[in-house]
Design an enzyme around this catalytic site. Structure first.
Site, mmCIF file in Angstrom:
data_model
loop_
_atom_site.group_PDB
_atom_site.id
_atom_site.type_symbol
_atom_site.label_atom_id
_atom_site.label_comp_id
_atom_site.label_asym_id
_atom_site.label_seq_id
_atom_site.Cartn_x
_atom_site.Cartn_y
_atom_site.Cartn_z
ATOM 1 N N HIS B 80 0.840 -1.207 0.000
ATOM 2 C CA HIS B 80 0.000 0.000 0.000
ATOM 3 C C HIS B 80 0.871 1.251 0.000
ATOM 4 C CE1 HIS B 80 -4.000 1.901 1.541
ATOM 5 N NE2 HIS B 80 -3.284 2.809 0.930
ATOM 6 N N HIS B 82 1.610 5.172 -2.223
ATOM 7 C CA HIS B 82 1.144 6.156 -3.212
ATOM 8 C C HIS B 82 2.383 6.746 -3.862
ATOM 9 C CE1 HIS B 82 -3.034 6.020 -1.752
ATOM 10 N NE2 HIS B 82 -2.472 5.800 -0.579
ATOM 11 N N LEU B 83 2.602 6.410 -5.125
ATOM 12 C CA LEU B 83 3.811 6.906 -5.801
ATOM 13 C C LEU B 83 3.521 8.149 -6.634
ATOM 14 C CD1 LEU B 83 5.628 3.584 -6.822
ATOM 15 C CD2 LEU B 83 5.766 4.895 -4.693
ATOM 16 N N ARG B 84 2.269 8.545 -6.708
ATOM 17 C CA ARG B 84 1.849 9.858 -7.240
ATOM 18 C C ARG B 84 2.044 10.061 -8.740
ATOM 19 N NH1 ARG B 84 -1.299 10.443 -3.041
ATOM 20 N NH2 ARG B 84 -0.313 11.207 -1.133
ATOM 21 N N ASN B 114 -4.834 6.083 -7.118
ATOM 22 C CA ASN B 114 -5.384 7.446 -7.076
ATOM 23 C C ASN B 114 -4.398 8.457 -7.647
ATOM 24 O OD1 ASN B 114 -3.684 7.042 -4.875
ATOM 25 N ND2 ASN B 114 -4.791 8.441 -3.538
ATOM 26 N N HIS B 198 -10.674 0.787 1.239
ATOM 27 C CA HIS B 198 -10.384 1.875 2.185
ATOM 28 C C HIS B 198 -11.676 2.036 2.983
ATOM 29 C CE1 HIS B 198 -9.241 6.234 3.096
ATOM 30 N NE2 HIS B 198 -10.528 6.194 3.372
ATOM 31 N N ASP B 324 1.158 2.686 3.657
ATOM 32 C CA ASP B 324 0.298 3.769 3.160
ATOM 33 C C ASP B 324 1.149 5.024 2.914
ATOM 34 O OD1 ASP B 324 -1.859 5.204 2.271
ATOM 35 O OD2 ASP B 324 -2.880 5.323 4.203
ATOM 36 N N HIS B 328 3.421 14.212 0.374
ATOM 37 C CA HIS B 328 2.840 15.508 0.030
ATOM 38 C C HIS B 328 3.942 16.549 0.095
ATOM 39 C CE1 HIS B 328 -1.310 14.239 -0.064
ATOM 40 N NE2 HIS B 328 -1.166 13.629 1.091
HETATM 41 ZN ZN LIG Z 1 -6.645 4.666 2.176
#
Ligand SMILES: [Zn+2]
Lengths: 311, 444, 190
Positions: B80, B82-84, B114, B198, B324, B328
């Site tokens: 899990h 987020h590599l953006r 996402n 989620h 996760d 940012h």
């Molecule tokens: Zn999530």
């Protein structure tokens, strides 16, 4: 020499009782200054105060401005509506501008909880919280306490009810922290939907019966009900709120003894408080407004005494 | 000296790159809980595969990594992150995210969809995978459950599966209706893939920014109550039970949800779960200074929740630890708390935090930690597991369980610095990874 | 900072004699008690003003003198740079001072800044006919063009010295002493 009382005033949570008393005692002296032929004193000459209001609030802003002028400070004020701020200049940009303008004291009203703390971590100016979201509004609570003390003599064992929308009220939170710190017994009262979860962790009693609360208390502080709470579904109707929680003359007459009724204003007459209570002889609500100036003078005076590292 | 002349091997500054034609690690502790392997030995890798476990041959001509004080375990996998990329490259790219993974000892990551555009087509899946070239990190994209992550109708899940997707999620948001979740579970049964939810009933969490309770009440911040998670977790469990589909609960955070998953597993429901290093170690009182680096979704909970999560991790109610990792940019977090985005980075601190706060304190065993951080998530995603055995592909993590270091967001390989662990003194740190025919090892 | 006694300047009996002389001078200068106002400056100006008022009352066969208290902390000229919190104490001037003869009373006259602040403060209450200054000790070293109209005793001091006027009402004893200030580390103590 006595220790500096305040570096900033962000809230009343965790404040030492001695500091509250120093502020209240100082405010009592400033109240006398306000009665003088020339109600103005010079201690803040050469000190620049910026009132930065990100939320509309005529009353609090005027109260602060008056307090600053009564103390002979140089005053700059700017107001911004929430929407224009979110588009362009961020709080951080504002902060940097303040730094560049060499302002000694910043009075900030902001819709975001913690915004005054955010400033203290990033600028050298002293910061006074004039209300941050639903977090705290310390000068309002202090002026409430000044009024309460004036009518009851002290706080130890005093029974105070904070009535209304506790969940969204910064005034309620600051009142709870301030009054608890000086030994008062505090009860919150209002519809269950507007009493936040685990509020008892702040050391308060809870009631959802306003008559029971009135029977118990010496002082009741009536919070303003934001009318949009109805649309948000927290209360079924204003009419039901008025009937269930409104402070009416009949309710006060029933308890058969005098209690002090406060309201931080602006009032929704006929909702949380009836006009014949608010305007009754002996009502302290306008006194609160006068005390507001004295309290803000005291806080400004005590904070401005701080030597700034780069002053 | 290294034989790594290959142009495509680009170790970050401070790291040594090797290729695995001919590489050995000398005298390390080899630790593979699933094979019950725990011994000090040399290990030789030829052409990217483990060729021998035992003394390095006298005539060995390849690179040798000194393994004294080091442990070698199956490569860690973070299911899990987020590599953006694509869309938010100013926060992170697949490359920078892979380097952050390396720094944290991960040889594989599963980036959430996402992005912009979201990962809902084979083209995006392939693009993301290609961006990891030259790193020793397997990037295994999670596909969107709904087209465009809009929550209206299913994405082309079968097409995505042909492109290698074995897990689907609309992470960041829950699947809005029970009906849509039912369809997703039923549809993915065809490929035995997993739906990753989620879990959040947004009608209850609303504008909440932190756990609802005494702390949110004092801070005046809107609460995100634990029941908002529990209700969705229960919905997922019943739907999986009813349909027979496979559900995985992302970033489990409440004690009640742990119990719901425990009971469902006992009934034989196809449910798995992960939790994060931050939910295992931080509680919501840390928010008292309104530091936006602690703002995360689901929010940090209470000490009782932390205890229940650790218990769940121990008894395998919770299968995996996932970070996760949610980068940012600094200026996005440097705002009022209620305006700051949710999320914290975690790839580079996960192993150190788990070793320091859970293993050294004997809350869980090293075996359980390694399992939860490596092959447990691979199994959930139907991926081949990493093993320390002769003939297996060399997919290894090397770490020093006694190295003391201080977390410093500014020194991370991630493009972002929003770590909640800044200033923490940790014991145990990744030293290197071996995978995809290359090895990156931290220089000292 | 610590302080040590150098020597005693006036004892209790001497203080009484000096105050009586000052009271007589005030009466003489103002030709009686009509329109006369005594304003004690916080802290020790207040009991000194009280005593002067009592003596005057005795001398004038029971006529009373209007008395007030002034706290000058709101009028200090060093507020912005003083690294300490100024305490606001009660100011009590509950009568009209317009056209009165105001006598400010303080214990020690030194730089003149306190007297300057007090004059500033008085004007926020009205416009007196005259403002006069009565001080028990004038120790010199003026930084302002200010002098005492009624001075109990003038003494020579050096800047490292301090004059302490002690009064029964606050200090439990009537005396004036000269003390010397020194840093803690002079004695090698922390
Ligand atoms: Zn999530």
């Amino acid at each position: 020499m006595s220790e500096l009382v305040l570096n900033h005033l962000l809230g009343l949570q965790g404040i030492e009782p001695s500091k509250i008393y120093t502020i209240l005692d100082t405010a009592d002296e400033f109240l006398k200054v306000l009665d003088r032929p020339i109600p103005k004193v010079p201690p803040l000459r050469g000190i620049t105060v910026a009132n930065i209001f990100f939320e509309p609030s005529t009353r609090t802003k005027i109260s602060f401005e008056l307090a600053e002028k009564r103390l002979s400070a140089d005053v700059v004020s700017f107001s911004k509506s929430g929407s224009s701020v979110s588009k362009g200049e961020t709080l951080l940009d504002t902060v940097r501008n303040i730094e560049a303008m060499k302002i000694d004291v910043v009075v900030i009203r902001h819709h975001a909880q913690g915004a005054p703390l955010f400033l203290t971590e990033r600028i050298k100016s002293a910061v006074i919280n004039a209300g941050d979201g639903s977090h705290e509004h310390p000068t309002q609570a202090l002026l409430d306490m000044m009024t309460i003390r004036g009518h009851t003599g002290g706080f130890e064992g005093l029974k105070v009810v904070v009535l209304g929308d506790i969940a969204h009220s910064r005034v309620a939170r600051s009142n709870i922290h301030g009054l608890k710190a000086v030994g008062a017994d505090v009860m919150v009262c209002g519809p269950s939907t507007l009493i936040p979860r685990d509020i008892e962790a702040l050391g308060v009693k809870i009631s959802t019966d306003v008559d029971e609360a009135l029977d118990w208390c010496d002082v009741i502080n009536v919070m303003r009900l934001q009318l949009e709470r109805q649309n948000q579904g927290y209360i079924p109707s204003l009419r039901e709120y008025q009937r269930t929680f409104g402070i009416t003359k009949a309710r006060l007459d029933r308890i058969g003894r005098k209690i002090v009724v406060l309201h931080p204003g602006p009032m929704n007459r006929g909702v949380e408080i009836d006009s014949n209570v608010a305007d009754a002889p002996g009502s302290v609500i306008l006194q609160q407004v006068t005390h507001g100036v004295a309290i803000r003078m005291a806080v400004l005076f005590l904070i401005s005494g701080k030597e700034r590292t780069d002053a | 000296m290294s034989h790594s002349a290959d142009n495509h091997i680009n170790p970050p500054e401070g790291w040594q790159g090797y290729n695995c034609h001919n590489l050995a690690i000398r005298g390390a502790r080899l630790f593979d809980p699933e094979l019950k392997l725990d011994m000090v030995s040399d290990i030789v890798i030829l052409e990217g595969k483990i060729s021998s476990i035992g003394p390095i041959p006298k005539d060995f001509g390849g690179d040798i990594i000194e393994g004294k004080e080091l442990t070698v375990c199956p490569g860690l996998f973070d299911m899990h992150v987020h590599l953006r990329e694509p869309g938010y490259e100013y926060k992170e790219t697949v490359q920078s995210g892979c380097l952050a993974a390396v720094a944290g000892g991960f040889t594989g990551v599963a980036p959430m969809p996402n992005t912009n555009p979201p990962t809902d087509t084979p083209a995006t899946v392939n693009f993301i995978r290609q961006q990891s070239a030259g790193t020793p990190v397997d990037v295994h994209p999670i596909g969107a459950i709904t087209a465009g992550r809009k929550g209206d109708q299913l994405s082309e899940m079968a097409e995505l599966n042909k492109a290698g997707v074995t897990g689907y999620s609309d992470d960041g948001s829950p699947v809005p209706t029970a009906e849509l979740m039912r369809l997703a579970l039923e549809y993915t049964m065809m490929s035995n893939s997993v739906i990753i939810e989620h879990a959040e009933d947004t009608s209850l969490s609303g504008k909440g920014v932190m756990d609802e309770g005494a702390v949110s009440t004092a801070l005046g911040l809107p609460g995100w109550p634990s029941i908002a998670e529990d209700i969705d977790v229960y919905r997922c469990i019943r739907l999986a039970e009813y349909t027979g589909g496979r559900i995985h609960i992302a970033h489990l955070s409440t004690k009640e949800s742990v119990q719901l998953v425990r009971e469902a597993k006992a009934r034989g429901v196809n449910v798995t779960a992960e939790t994060t290093p931050h939910h295992l170690t931080l509680d919501c009182t840390i928010l008292e200074g309104y530091n936006s680096n602690y703002k995360v979704n689901p929010p940090l909970r209470t000490k009782a929740d932390i205890d229940a999560l650790i218990e769940g991790l121990k008894d395998e109610t919770i299968d995996a630890i996932a970070t996760d990792h949610a980068p940012h940019a600094h200026d996005e977090k440097e705002v009022e708390f209620i305006l700051a985005p949710f999320g914290m980075i975690g790839l580079e601190t996960a192993l150190g935090v788990v070793l320091t706060k859970l293993v050294k304190t004997k809350k869980i065993t090293l075996s359980r930690a390694v399992q939860a951080l490596s092959n447990a998530p691979r199994k959930i995603l139907n991926l081949p597991v990493a093993k320390i055995e002769v003939g297996a592909i060399a997919n290894l993590t090397i770490f020093n369980s006694d190295e003391k270091w201080t977390v410093d967001g500014t020194k991370m390989l991630s493009k972002s610095q929003n770590t909640p662990f800044g200033g923490w003194e940790l014991t145990g740190r990744a030293t290197g990874v071996v995978n995809k025919g290359i090895a990156f090892v931290r220089r000292d | 900072m610590q302080e040590r006694l150098k020597h005693s300047i006036i004892d209790a009996a001497g203080m009484k004699r000096t105050l009586t002389r000052m009271a007589v001078q005030i009466l003489e200068e103002n030709e009686g008690t009509e329109n006369l106002v005594l304003i004690g400056i916080h802290t020790r100006g207040v009991p000194i003003a009280n005593r002067l008022s009592k003596i005057i009352s005795t001398l004038e066969k029971g006529k009373t003198v209007k008395q007030g208290i002034l706290d000058i902390s709101l009028y200090r000229d060093d507020y912005k740079t003083a690294a300490k919190m100024a305490e606001v104490r009660a100011t009590e001037i509950d009568f009209d001072i317009n056209n009165c003869n105001v006598v400010l009373v303080d214990d020690v006259l030194y730089t003149g800044r306190t007297a300057r602040s007090a004059i500033h403060g008085i004007f926020d209450f009205g416009r007196p006919a005259t403002i006069q200054l009565a001080v028990f000790i004038d120790r010199g070293h003026r930084e302002m063009p200010i002098q005492g109209d009624f001075v109990g005793r003038s003494i020579k001091t050096s800047p490292g010295e301090e004059v302490r006027v002690r009064v029964k009402e606050i200090d439990g004893v009537d005396e004036v002493v000269l003390v010397e200030e020194y840093d803690d580390d002079e004695r090698g103590e922390k």
